[in-house]
Write an enzyme that holds these catalytic residues in place. Structure first.
Site, PDB file in Angstrom:
ATOM      1  N   CYS A  77      -3.081  15.126   3.201  1.00 32.19           N
ATOM      2  CA  CYS A  77      -4.134  15.086   2.169  1.00 32.19           C
ATOM      3  C   CYS A  77      -4.888  16.407   2.200  1.00 32.19           C
ATOM      4  O   CYS A  77      -5.105  16.961   3.280  1.00 32.19           O
ATOM      5  CB  CYS A  77      -5.085  13.920   2.466  1.00 32.19           C
ATOM      6  SG  CYS A  77      -6.256  13.578   1.130  1.00 32.19           S
ATOM      7  N   CYS A  83     -11.838  13.675   4.832  1.00 28.15           N
ATOM      8  CA  CYS A  83     -12.865  12.671   5.090  1.00 28.15           C
ATOM      9  C   CYS A  83     -12.918  12.441   6.594  1.00 28.15           C
ATOM     10  O   CYS A  83     -11.876  12.252   7.236  1.00 28.15           O
ATOM     11  CB  CYS A  83     -12.563  11.391   4.330  1.00 28.15           C
ATOM     12  SG  CYS A  83     -12.410  11.710   2.558  1.00 28.15           S
ATOM     13  N   CYS A  86       0.869  -1.180   0.000  1.00 32.10           N
ATOM     14  CA  CYS A  86       0.000   0.000   0.000  1.00 32.10           C
ATOM     15  C   CYS A  86       0.908   1.233   0.000  1.00 32.10           C
ATOM     16  O   CYS A  86       1.713   1.425   0.907  1.00 32.10           O
ATOM     17  CB  CYS A  86      -0.882  -0.052   1.247  1.00 32.10           C
ATOM     18  SG  CYS A  86      -1.965   1.367   1.391  1.00 32.10           S
ATOM     19  N   SER A 125     -13.787   5.213  -3.267  1.00 30.40           N
ATOM     20  CA  SER A 125     -14.186   5.306  -1.861  1.00 30.40           C
ATOM     21  C   SER A 125     -15.603   5.853  -1.807  1.00 30.40           C
ATOM     22  O   SER A 125     -15.808   7.052  -1.672  1.00 30.40           O
ATOM     23  CB  SER A 125     -13.227   6.247  -1.117  1.00 30.40           C
ATOM     24  OG  SER A 125     -11.955   5.668  -1.057  1.00 30.40           O
ATOM     25  N   CYS A 130      -6.354   0.287   6.852  1.00 34.99           N
ATOM     26  CA  CYS A 130      -6.913   1.359   6.012  1.00 34.99           C
ATOM     27  C   CYS A 130      -7.259   2.585   6.842  1.00 34.99           C
ATOM     28  O   CYS A 130      -7.940   2.471   7.852  1.00 34.99           O
ATOM     29  CB  CYS A 130      -8.232   0.929   5.376  1.00 34.99           C
ATOM     30  SG  CYS A 130      -8.110  -0.428   4.257  1.00 34.99           S
TER      31      CYS A 130
HETATM   32  N1  SAH Z   1      -7.339   9.009  -0.870  1.00 30.48           N
HETATM   33  C1  SAH Z   1      -7.692   7.799  -1.509  1.00 30.48           C
HETATM   34  C2  SAH Z   1      -6.794   6.638  -1.173  1.00 30.48           C
HETATM   35  C3  SAH Z   1      -6.362   6.447   0.266  1.00 30.48           C
HETATM   36  S1  SAH Z   1      -7.522   5.868   1.483  1.00 30.48           S
HETATM   37  C4  SAH Z   1      -9.128   7.449  -1.209  1.00 30.48           C
HETATM   38  O1  SAH Z   1      -9.719   8.081  -0.353  1.00 30.48           O
HETATM   39  O2  SAH Z   1      -9.656   6.572  -1.873  1.00 30.48           O
HETATM   40  C5  SAH Z   1      -7.704   4.130   1.239  1.00 30.48           C
HETATM   41  C6  SAH Z   1      -9.098   3.603   1.690  1.00 30.48           C
HETATM   42  O3  SAH Z   1      -9.215   3.515   3.135  1.00 30.48           O
HETATM   43  C7  SAH Z   1     -10.222   4.518   1.241  1.00 30.48           C
HETATM   44  O4  SAH Z   1     -11.327   3.789   0.770  1.00 30.48           O
HETATM   45  C8  SAH Z   1     -10.577   5.204   2.522  1.00 30.48           C
HETATM   46  O5  SAH Z   1     -11.839   5.765   2.457  1.00 30.48           O
HETATM   47  C9  SAH Z   1     -10.453   4.094   3.529  1.00 30.48           C
HETATM   48  N2  SAH Z   1     -10.384   4.552   4.910  1.00 30.48           N
HETATM   49  C10 SAH Z   1      -9.996   5.758   5.357  1.00 30.48           C
HETATM   50  N3  SAH Z   1     -10.068   5.808   6.705  1.00 30.48           N
HETATM   51  C11 SAH Z   1     -10.485   4.603   7.106  1.00 30.48           C
HETATM   52  C12 SAH Z   1     -10.730   4.024   8.411  1.00 30.48           C
HETATM   53  N4  SAH Z   1     -10.495   4.714   9.508  1.00 30.48           N
HETATM   54  N5  SAH Z   1     -11.143   2.751   8.451  1.00 30.48           N
HETATM   55  C13 SAH Z   1     -11.329   2.033   7.326  1.00 30.48           C
HETATM   56  N6  SAH Z   1     -11.112   2.518   6.093  1.00 30.48           N
HETATM   57  C14 SAH Z   1     -10.709   3.787   5.981  1.00 30.48           C
HETATM   58 FE1  SF4 Z   2      -7.639  11.804   1.865  1.00 27.70          FE
HETATM   59 FE2  SF4 Z   2      -8.514   9.362   1.089  1.00 27.70          FE
HETATM   60 FE3  SF4 Z   2      -8.249   9.958   3.691  1.00 27.70          FE
HETATM   61 FE4  SF4 Z   2     -10.183  11.087   2.261  1.00 27.70          FE
HETATM   62  S1  SF4 Z   2      -9.964   8.888   2.705  1.00 27.70           S
HETATM   63  S2  SF4 Z   2      -8.837  12.158   3.721  1.00 27.70           S
HETATM   64  S3  SF4 Z   2      -9.161  11.363   0.282  1.00 27.70           S
HETATM   65  S4  SF4 Z   2      -6.595   9.857   2.195  1.00 27.70           S
END
Ligand code: SAH
Ligand code: SF4
Length: 389
Positions: free
Chosen positions: A139, A143, A132, A248, A368
């Site tokens: 970022c 989110c 990964c 996402s 993740c």
């Molecule tokens: N910025 C990109 C890629 C990185 S995040 C994106 O948002 O797609 C990789 C994945 O992990 C994304 O689907 C994100 O939404 C998810 N993710 C973020 N925080 C998380 C959490 N606390 N628990 C589980 N998944 C999470």
């Molecule tokens: Fe950034 Fe992806 Fe995390 Fe959203 S989920 S804050 S786009 S890294």
């Protein structure tokens, strides 16, 4: 990296200090060969008078054999090795920490030349090994369930820094020469820190290097780019790279998605799914992955599951249900096992198989959305002084 041109616009005392810093630059101010695509590598080698066939030889050493020292390049005559070593360097991010989870997951905190840091995570499974990779330090997006989202964007990573994460993993896994039948690293997911479609040029350049058949040689089918939904960049990603796309999604109404994934206010669900339908090369063998984080009481009702399958109808798709991974200060709770199971059953009944993703590396905050580094935006001066250390 501090460069000569940095000094031009500075005031007199500053210029003097910077000149001093420039004069005492560390040896690794030599141009880096890592992260240059083939044409660019050919151009810098031509710049010191080397013929075109040297590019392939050096490429092989860099990416197939993982050389970081020109002396190891035994197919080159010794004087040439010495000349290359005087002129160029082959970088790696430095490893600040390596953490090994009880489940075999490895997380590296990596430091780049200017002192900024990002994380990369290796996840071994029975039939594959997935790295990964981060695309940005921090970022721009926020989110609400994501740890990385609490860290302001510091900067985009360069192609060398993105490729460098892969090279560090290959180094640690003893994976050279690359491309063998039992290779430990088989897949890459751009799911680390940052939004890869907000740093597309550098990500694309890095992926072209990784996909090159005479180097690391990972095929586009083994690379997945995850986006929060940067709609205008999706078609180009498919056309230029042809990698797998993950979205996402995380919510089935705009009201909820606006909260969870604020980029939704710019490109709402309908526009996002339209872009998915138009994703180049989409078919049943090459599906889009929809990621859906399970948040208790927020997006996990049976009605959400039914809306989800209705929304993506007609799109060749996989669904990944991700149990929410908590992090210090997070305000959500992961849905309980029964609720996830009920949700999964509805999804399954609609024809999507085994969708729950087992969290990996939670004990080392490597799962993740748990990645974060302490890098904050430095002033130019601070950044330069760190780089000079
Ligand atoms: N910025 C990109 C890629 C990185 S995040 C994106 O948002 O797609 C990789 C994945 O992990 C994304 O689907 C994100 O939404 C998810 N993710 C973020 N925080 C998380 C959490 N606390 N628990 C589980 N998944 C999470
Ligand atoms: Fe950034 Fe992806 Fe995390 Fe959203 S989920 S804050 S786009 S890294």
């Amino acid at each position: 990296m501090s460069t000569a041109t940095d000094t031009v616009s500075a005031s007199a005392p500053e210029a003097r200090a910077e000149l001093l810093a420039f004069a005492s630059r560390p040896a690794d101010a030599r141009p880096d060969l890592l992260g240059l695509e083939r044409e660019a590598l050919a151009a810098v080698l031509a710049g010191i008078g080397l013929p075109a066939f040297r590019t392939g030889q050096i490429w092989h050493w860099l990416y197939h054999r993982g050389a970081t020292d020109f002396q190891a390049m035994t197919t080159l005559a010794k004087p040439l090795r010495a000349r290359l070593a005087e002129t160029f360097r082959i970088s790696r991010p430095s490893v600040v920490t390596r953490q090994d989870s009880v489940d075999g997951t490895i997380k590296w905190l990596l430091r780049f030349a200017d002192g900024n840091e990002a994380e990369a995570v290796f996840i071994p499974e029975e039939d594959r090994g997935t790295l990964c990779v981060s695309s940005q330090v921090g970022c721009t997006l926020t989110c609400s369930f994501c740890h990385t989202g609490t860290q302001r964007l510091v900067r985009n990573l360069t192609p060398a820094e993105i490729v460098g994460q892969v090279m560090v993993a290959l180094d640690h896994l003893g994976a050279y020469p690359t491309g063998g039948p039992n290779r430990p690293l088989t897949n890459i997911v751009l799911m680390g820190m940052g939004e890869p479609l907000y740093n597309f040029d550098n990500v694309a350049s890095a992926m072209r290097i990784i996909m090159d058949g005479e180097g690391v040689a990972l095929s586009k089918r083994r690379i997945t780019l995850s986006t929060s939904g940067v709609v205008p960049m999706m078609a180009q990603c498919g056309a230029d790279l042809g990698v797998n796309l993950a979205i996402s999604l995380h919510a089935t109404t705009d009201a909820v998605r606006d909260e969870l994934v604020p980029i939704n206010r710019k490109w709402p669900i309908a526009e996002l799914l339209d872009a998915c339908r138009r994703y180049p090369g989409l078919n049943n063998a090459r599906r889009i992955t929809f990621e859906y984080v399970m948040l208790a009481g927020v997006n996990d009702a049976p009605a959400d599951a039914r809306r989800l399958v209705a929304l993506i109808e007609g799109i060749p798709a996989k669904i990944n249900l991700i149990p929410f991974n908590p992090w210090p200060g997070s305000k959500y709770v992961c849905s309980d096992a029964d609720t996830i199971e009920r949700f999964a059953q509805i999804v399954l009944a609609a024809g999507y198989a085994s969708p729950v993703r087992t969290p990996r590396g939670r004990d080392i905050l490597a799962a993740c959305g748990q990645l974060k580094s302490d890098s904050a935006k430095l002033t130019r001066r601070e950044a330069r002084s760190v780089a000079a250390e």
